[in-house]
Design an enzyme around this catalytic site. Sequence first.
Site, PDB file in Angstrom:
ATOM      1  N   ASN A 131       3.131  -0.490 -13.796  1.00  0.00           N
ATOM      2  CA  ASN A 131       3.700   0.246 -12.674  1.00  0.00           C
ATOM      3  C   ASN A 131       3.700  -0.647 -11.439  1.00  0.00           C
ATOM      4  O   ASN A 131       2.876  -1.544 -11.308  1.00  0.00           O
ATOM      5  CB  ASN A 131       2.914   1.521 -12.386  1.00  0.00           C
ATOM      6  N   GLU A 194      10.298  -0.128 -12.847  1.00  0.00           N
ATOM      7  CA  GLU A 194      10.581  -0.665 -11.508  1.00  0.00           C
ATOM      8  C   GLU A 194      11.212  -2.062 -11.559  1.00  0.00           C
ATOM      9  O   GLU A 194      12.184  -2.326 -10.848  1.00  0.00           O
ATOM     10  CB  GLU A 194       9.301  -0.739 -10.668  1.00  0.00           C
ATOM     11  N   ASP A 241       1.307   8.267   8.987  1.00  0.00           N
ATOM     12  CA  ASP A 241       2.258   7.964   7.915  1.00  0.00           C
ATOM     13  C   ASP A 241       3.662   8.403   8.330  1.00  0.00           C
ATOM     14  O   ASP A 241       3.964   8.492   9.520  1.00  0.00           O
ATOM     15  CB  ASP A 241       1.769   8.584   6.591  1.00  0.00           C
TER      16      ASP A 241
HETATM   17 MN    MN Z   1       6.336   4.062 -11.119  1.00  0.00          MN
END
Ligand code: MN
Length: 419
Positions: A131, A194, A241
């Site tokens: 990931n 990704e 954020d």
């Molecule tokens: Mn992911």
Amino acid sequence: MSFRGFLEKLRSEGKLKVVNQPLSPVYEVSASVGKEPTLFTNVNGGKVVMNILGSRELLAEALGVAQTSIIQHLSSCHTLGEVRVVTDSAAKEVSEKPDLSKLPILTHYEGDGAPYITSGVVVSEYEGVMNASIHRLRVIGKDTLAARLVEFRHTYNLHRKAAEKGEPLPIAIVIGIDLVTLFAISTRVPEGQEFGYAAALKGEPLEVFECTNGVRVPHAEFVLEGYIHPTELVDEGPFVDISGTYDIVRKQPVIHLTNMMHRRDPIYHALMPAANEHNIMMGVPYEPLIFNEVKKVADVKNVVMTPGGCWYFHAAVQIHKKSDEEVKKAIDATFAAHKSLKHVVIVDDDINIFDPGDIEFAIATRVKGDEDIYIYPNVRGSTLDPRSDNGIGTKVGIDATMDLSKRWKFERARRPKVA
Ligand code: MN
């Protein structure tokens, strides 16, 4: 194009502001940064670049498409590209003992708990599943970080899987990577995809190289290798954020760094929280996801994550309506595509969705509150929504489209043309 290649391109086009004045990473950079791409050449002796992806124009330039065709470009990218493993990388030019005090890591807002790495891509691998995603990373020591891992997202899941066996999760944090790859990684794609998506968006293979702990990463200015401890937790936050408000302190996992590599004279990429570049990377990746989901139920024309909605909580979806029923389906499809979304407004294709005033006009003239507003209480949204209870909140969909049987009542008057 490499990270430095894009910086050079901006510089040669006169779009890169250079600040040579010495600045402290604590507040001084965030106090002086504007909206334009800026290279600070002396932040505690280090180089910091900001705002290089700070507008739709810059995103279009990085993607190599016209600004008006970003959504078409992104939403038509369906097949994954090639990920090519190479042995060498400029990122390996300097390898040393991890010491985060050598990096110009910024403290951004008054009240922020600590310096935070904001553009760090955490690449993890466990039992053959990888990931890559950006996490805000609080500096807690020379070689330790607290990582905000949102529950049930991919990094969190891999960490839990390893932790259940009492094992650390090997990771590598890359900072300063090519911007198309950074944008691709900011997009929520199925687990492990990704890098393939990045290669597809780039239109060429994505090169990755293996770190000493086995994690494969793209070329970068900085690589921080280490692992997420299986059980250790520490306070993370407060931190401003996407909403521009203070996110709360939570107990979060600890990253221990074991190796640090970087280019010679490295350039550190910092994102100013809640400012343009952060907004673009948080919001724009959802536009094609929503576009493709709504396309299944309606003739969708465009999707915009709106600035007033922090580029994250509000979407405007423009459709060419063929039946009154499809609007509710478009609302549901939008929420399905972006789980953190709070409010969506569906408008007709005569509304300019880049103009907040035009969207409000649609709400003003085409909405009847008791018929056109759909309320979904007690559903999972974003933990970043201050009005939610740890992510559980209420979503609202607004049908601001014309009633098809009475179009004449809603169509905008046309000014006569005088010859
Ligand atoms: Mn992911």
